[in-house]
Design a protein around this motif. Structure first.
Motif: not given
Ligand SMILES: O=C(O)C(=O)C[C@]1(C(=O)O)C=C[C@@H](O)C=C1
Length: 403
Positions: A362-364, A327-338, A311-325
């Motif tokens: 966003f591919y995670i 819960r102590g879940i490590s991200l191993t890859k992030i890729e973005s495609r138009p 969705e639009e808005g400030p810090g949305v990607l940050f908030k999206a990634l926080a759902v993993f952080a």
């Protein structure tokens, strides 16, 4: 009767069987159902479960079969472990004809024949080696493009496809990220392959004689420095083995190929230099794709791959990634495609006019199994808190470790 979906039945009954096999018909009594509400609905939505339900569901009964009685419908859990454990009462036919339930490891085809695995390239390509590493003894099926391999699985021409997704030197193979979204296959595994490139030429040619070298663009990128030092012109080919085949057929002594030692053997070329990749640890990660997902376990390290839009808005990607952080879940890859269908987003900046942003998918990849409640909750949160406008689980599968 468990998992009798009061909600919609959204997965068909035809898993793990070929369209022409007796077990592939939708049978009364065995159907995959998923609920679309409840605390772990995302998990269920993605994972789908088998349940025994009476014949008056929307499945068309096969003529000569009796409807399943409620007694026979009892052992819901049994279907997860395999058809043999299902009480046979109520069925006319051999239970082995029933569609197999999803399994964690799924490495044989339904009728006991060799697994057929599609890969991009021709014999001698690294992708073929990856397919054989994933399924030793399988029948490998060459495809001239990545998309053909996707289609081969979808059309039941093969059981699996093994396709490169990223390389430790060259990075992501973007085409396959795009195709993952365009097709509805599931990631059921991954395989990592050490790629040791050789410089190949016609028999008797020395590497100093080479003016031109053919290979797959990824392979050329992995040998960038070596080829620059040798002052050789690079020419793209469909795959590394295809490049070797062209060199062999051309008879041109000033043209070489970057390919595998196996390709040299197959196409009768000499190896004029070994290990020509710039980084000694040149590893390509391949995905294993299938028509059906596997049921993720938690008995070994798992990786889960998802794709979402925000969705639009400030810090949305940050908030999206926080759902993993959180819960102590490590991200191993992030890729973005138009996003092809919606490449631009216009944001009204009121007094300052409106701005245009590129819109991304966003591919995670994260290091957890969808069998883990923390992973289910993370995705539930991503969707429920509406950070993600669209979310799809591409697969939850055992991680490969370098062997
Ligand atoms: O051309 C091949 O041999 C391939 O299997 C393709 C491919 C790739 O697409 O990245 C696979 C592994 C290597 O990284 C180089 C090329």
């Amino acid at each position: 009767m468990a998992l009798r979906a009061a909600e919609s039945i959204w997965v068909g009954a035809q898993f793990n069987s070929r369209p022409d096999s007796p077990g592939s018909h939708a049978r009364p009594g065995l159907i995959a159902v998923g609920r679309d509400s409840g605390p772990d609905r995302l998990f269920r939505k993605w994972q789908c479960r088998w349940a025994l339900v009476p014949a008056q569901t929307s499945v068309t009964p096969v003529d000569d079969e009796k409807p399943l009685t409620p007694e026979a419908a009892k052992p819901v859990g049994a279907t997860i472990h395999g058809p043999k454990e299902i009480v046979s009462k109520g069925f006319h036919r051999d239970l082995n004809f029933l569609p197999r339930p999803l399994s964690v490891t799924d490495d044989s085809s339904d009728d006991g024949t060799k697994v057929r695995v599609a890969y991009q390239g021709i014999p001698g390509a690294y992708s073929e080696a990856a397919a054989l590493k994933a399924y030793p003894g399988s029948e490998t099926v060459p495809c001239d493009q990545f998309e053909v391999a996707f289609k081969a699985v979808e059309l039941w021409l093969v059981d699996k496809a093994v396709l490169p997704i990223e390389n430790s030197v060259g990075g992501s193979i973007h085409r396959n990220y795009d195709l993952l979204l365009r097709h509805r296959l599931h990631i059921v595994g991954e395989i990592q392959l050490e790629v040791n490139h050789c410089l190949l030429a016609l028999p008797g040619v020395r590497k100093e004689e080479l003016k031109r070298v053919l290979s797959h663009p990824q392979a050329l990128a992995q040998c960038e420095m070596t080829l620059s030092n040798l002052n050789i012109t690079r020419v793209n080919a469909d795959d590394t083995a295809g490049a070797a085949q062209i060199v062999a057929a051309s008879g041109q002594r000033d043209t070489g190929a970057v390919a595998s030692a196996r390709a040299a053997e197959i196409y009768g070329l000499d190896i004029v230099a070994k290990n020509v990749q710039d980084d000694a640890n040149n590893i390509t990660r391949f995905l294993i794709l299938a028509r059906e997902p596997i049921i993720a376990g938690n008995n070994k390290p798992y990786r889960t791959s998802i794709v979402f839009t925000l969705e639009e808005g400030p810090g949305v990607l940050f908030k999206a990634l926080a759902v993993f952080a959180m819960r102590g879940i490590s991200l191993t890859k992030i890729e973005s495609r138009p996003q092809r269908k919606r490449p631009m987003r216009v944001v009204d900046g009121s007094n300052n006019g409106s701005a245009k942003y590129f819109d991304y998918l966003f591919y995670i990849d994260f290091a957890a199994s969808m069998a883990e409640p923390r992973a289910q909750r993370a995705l539930g949160n991503l969707e429920a808190r509406e950070f993600a406008r669209f979310l799809r689980v591409l697969g939850s599968y055992p991680m490969d470790t370098i062997r």
